[in-house]
Write a protein that holds these residues in place. Structure first.
Motif, mmCIF file in Angstrom:
data_model
loop_
_atom_site.group_PDB
_atom_site.id
_atom_site.type_symbol
_atom_site.label_atom_id
_atom_site.label_comp_id
_atom_site.label_asym_id
_atom_site.label_seq_id
_atom_site.Cartn_x
_atom_site.Cartn_y
_atom_site.Cartn_z
ATOM 1 N N ASP A 65 -58.053 16.107 43.717
ATOM 2 C CA ASP A 65 -58.098 14.991 42.787
ATOM 3 C C ASP A 65 -58.899 13.887 43.447
ATOM 4 O OD1 ASP A 65 -56.732 16.052 40.670
ATOM 5 O OD2 ASP A 65 -54.783 15.216 41.231
ATOM 6 N N ILE A 66 -59.968 13.425 42.790
ATOM 7 C CA ILE A 66 -60.799 12.384 43.390
ATOM 8 C C ILE A 66 -61.013 11.236 42.395
ATOM 9 C CG2 ILE A 66 -62.009 14.057 44.838
ATOM 10 C CD1 ILE A 66 -64.472 13.661 43.007
ATOM 11 N N ARG A 67 -61.259 10.058 42.941
ATOM 12 C CA ARG A 67 -61.754 8.916 42.171
ATOM 13 C C ARG A 67 -63.171 8.681 42.648
ATOM 14 N NH1 ARG A 67 -61.335 3.174 42.713
ATOM 15 N NH2 ARG A 67 -60.042 3.475 44.570
ATOM 16 N N TYR A 68 -64.110 8.738 41.723
ATOM 17 C CA TYR A 68 -65.528 8.808 42.084
ATOM 18 C C TYR A 68 -66.294 7.649 41.460
ATOM 19 C CZ TYR A 68 -70.156 10.916 42.838
ATOM 20 O OH TYR A 68 -71.449 11.172 43.239
ATOM 21 N N GLN A 69 -67.177 7.040 42.251
ATOM 22 C CA GLN A 69 -68.008 5.938 41.774
ATOM 23 C C GLN A 69 -69.382 6.478 41.393
ATOM 24 O OE1 GLN A 69 -67.236 2.336 41.559
ATOM 25 N NE2 GLN A 69 -69.012 2.700 40.226
ATOM 26 N N SER A 70 -69.603 6.700 40.104
ATOM 27 C CA SER A 70 -70.920 7.106 39.638
ATOM 28 C C SER A 70 -71.678 5.862 39.205
ATOM 29 C CB SER A 70 -70.809 8.080 38.461
ATOM 30 O OG SER A 70 -70.368 7.404 37.292
ATOM 31 N N TRP A 71 -72.937 6.032 38.835
ATOM 32 C CA TRP A 71 -73.718 4.869 38.415
ATOM 33 C C TRP A 71 -73.237 4.318 37.072
ATOM 34 C CZ3 TRP A 71 -76.738 4.979 33.923
ATOM 35 C CH2 TRP A 71 -76.918 6.238 33.338
ATOM 36 N N LEU A 90 -66.395 23.997 45.727
ATOM 37 C CA LEU A 90 -67.031 25.292 45.991
ATOM 38 C C LEU A 90 -67.877 25.310 47.251
ATOM 39 C CD1 LEU A 90 -68.179 26.163 42.353
ATOM 40 C CD2 LEU A 90 -66.068 26.840 43.518
ATOM 41 N N GLY A 91 -68.399 24.160 47.669
ATOM 42 C CA GLY A 91 -69.236 24.171 48.865
ATOM 43 C C GLY A 91 -69.744 22.796 49.217
ATOM 44 N N LEU A 92 -70.134 22.620 50.492
ATOM 45 C CA LEU A 92 -70.688 21.369 51.000
ATOM 46 C C LEU A 92 -72.145 21.568 51.379
ATOM 47 C CD1 LEU A 92 -67.842 20.091 53.362
ATOM 48 C CD2 LEU A 92 -68.420 19.248 51.094
ATOM 49 N N VAL A 93 -72.936 20.527 51.166
ATOM 50 C CA VAL A 93 -74.352 20.548 51.535
ATOM 51 C C VAL A 93 -74.666 19.255 52.281
ATOM 52 C CG1 VAL A 93 -76.735 20.552 50.702
ATOM 53 C CG2 VAL A 93 -75.015 21.982 49.567
ATOM 54 N N LEU A 94 -75.377 19.368 53.399
ATOM 55 C CA LEU A 94 -75.865 18.210 54.145
ATOM 56 C C LEU A 94 -77.361 18.112 53.921
ATOM 57 C CD1 LEU A 94 -75.513 15.927 56.230
ATOM 58 C CD2 LEU A 94 -75.864 17.641 58.024
ATOM 59 N N TYR A 150 -72.945 16.276 50.328
ATOM 60 C CA TYR A 150 -72.760 16.485 48.893
ATOM 61 C C TYR A 150 -71.762 17.621 48.673
ATOM 62 C CZ TYR A 150 -76.942 13.623 48.462
ATOM 63 O OH TYR A 150 -77.845 12.588 48.554
ATOM 64 N N LEU A 151 -70.994 17.501 47.599
ATOM 65 C CA LEU A 151 -70.010 18.515 47.221
ATOM 66 C C LEU A 151 -70.432 19.179 45.924
ATOM 67 C CD1 LEU A 151 -67.159 19.876 47.332
ATOM 68 C CD2 LEU A 151 -66.325 17.882 46.050
ATOM 69 N N ARG A 190 -70.884 20.788 39.211
ATOM 70 C CA ARG A 190 -71.587 19.524 39.298
ATOM 71 C C ARG A 190 -71.697 19.109 40.767
ATOM 72 N NH1 ARG A 190 -68.007 16.453 34.598
ATOM 73 N NH2 ARG A 190 -68.145 18.142 33.038
ATOM 74 N N THR A 191 -72.594 18.152 41.013
ATOM 75 C CA THR A 191 -72.828 17.679 42.380
ATOM 76 C C THR A 191 -72.273 16.271 42.532
ATOM 77 O OG1 THR A 191 -74.857 18.997 42.532
ATOM 78 C CG2 THR A 191 -74.571 17.224 44.134
ATOM 79 N N TYR A 192 -71.529 16.043 43.631
ATOM 80 C CA TYR A 192 -70.946 14.745 43.925
ATOM 81 C C TYR A 192 -71.349 14.322 45.340
ATOM 82 C CZ TYR A 192 -67.957 15.866 39.951
ATOM 83 O OH TYR A 192 -67.506 16.212 38.703
#
Length: 331
Positions: free
Chosen positions: A155-161, A172-176, A182-183, A192-194
């Motif tokens: 469960d996340i609270r996310y600041q989008s634009w 599902l995976g992490l990217v540097l 990025y998640l 989706r990408t976060y």
């Protein structure tokens, strides 16, 4: 070479559990027919390799069979140490484990291979962030990485634009990339990408999720970044460029823009050439990108973009004109 290829087939089957002949052929860089011959040779030598028929079929080893590896080649050992990146490992809380694992591997290597592996450590370094920027250390990175490994929901609270959002995500995976983490997370059946630095709050749940069988993190990331870059540059501007402008465009533009710019071969009497350049979604964004080229570029089309740049440069000229200049007293 054949012995090395057959060992590669065995280690691939041991690692993946099952692999098709085309997959093995691609991994070994040989034909499918060659793989068939190698499989027959392995079976004839007593290796318990079996073929499963059907849509989900492929080759596999008998359950419980394991290949004992007694050594690594010099290039393989070097590649393993090159992959041990201290910055990302520390960000994930794995720096101590990485050092311990490398020390164990180094101690187990023969002397000649150990020397090459040590040389690789001494002479190669990856600095992930871009120039004049620092690597991110997001507050919730380790908690998110733990959920990715466990396969449990977040469960996340996310600041989008557009504003703050609450999301329940299957990580599902992490990217540097470029120093930023990025998640790739599944929400309501879509991935989706976060950006993890924009995660304001994060709660790791105990609930497990079913990972999509066909999800490939590398393929997803390549597709997602290409789609995002295309969405950020959906329009085309026709621009005249001086010889210096061409060099500035190559030096300052993003890779996506640079590789998709169409530059005419013919130049006019002054050496200026016409280019068709991908630009941003609005005239303001497009103008901001092209103004980096200064007086070495002139927008021809679209007319709206040309007028926007004219308005911006008139405002700048007025602001920097001598009649508007103000003295600043030292403090």
């Amino acid at each position: 070479m054949r012995a090395s290829r057959m060992l590669s087939i065995l280690t691939t089957l041991q690692a993946k559990g099952r692999a098709t002949a085309p997959e093995l052929a691609e991994a070994c860089e040989v034909s499918v027919r060659t793989i068939y011959r190698d499989i027959d040779a392995l079976a004839a030598s007593g290796v318990p390799v079996y073929a499963d028929r059907g849509a989900d079929g492929g080759y596999r080893l008998l359950d419980g069979y394991r290949v004992r590896l007694n050594g690594l080649s010099q290039s393989e050992a070097g590649a393993l140490f090159l992959a041990g990146l201290p910055g990302p490992a520390a960000a994930l809380g794995l720096d101590a484990a990485m050092i311990a694992g490398q020390n164990k591997l180094m101690a187990a290597l023969p002397a000649n291979v150990r020397e090459d592996a040590g040389r690789m450590q001494e002479r190669f370094h990856l600095d992930a962030p871009g120039w004049f920027s620092e690597a991110e250390e997001p507050k919730h990175l380790r908690a998110i990485a733990g959920a990715v490994l466990r396969g449990t929901l977040l469960d996340i609270r996310y600041q989008s634009w557009r504003g703050q959002k609450q999301r329940r995500i299957a990580p599902l995976g992490l990217v540097l990339k470029g120093g930023g983490w990025y998640l790739a997370g599944q929400v309501d059946g879509s991935v989706r990408t976060y950006r993890i630095a924009r995660v304001l709050d994060c709660t790791a749940l105990d609930d497990r999720f079913t990972r999509p069988a066909d999800f490939d993190l590398v393929a997803y990331w390549q597709s997602a970044t290409l789609r995002m870059e295309a969405e950020l540059h959906p329009n085309i501007a026709t621009v005249r460029l001086s010889p210096l402008g061409v060099k500035l465009l190559n030096a300052l533009s993003q890779t996506y823009v640079r590789t998709r710019t169409q530059l005419d071969d013919a130049a006019d009497a002054d050496g200026w050439r016409v280019a068709r350049i991908p630009v941003g979604t609005t005239s303001w964004h497009a103008a901001a990108e092209l103004l980096r080229l200064g007086p070495e570029a002139e927008v021809l089309e679209p007319a709206e973009l040309r007028e926007t740049i004219a308005e911006m440069t008139r405002a700048m000229a007025g602001r920097y004109g001598s009649s508007r200049r103000k003295s600043v007293s030292p403090t």
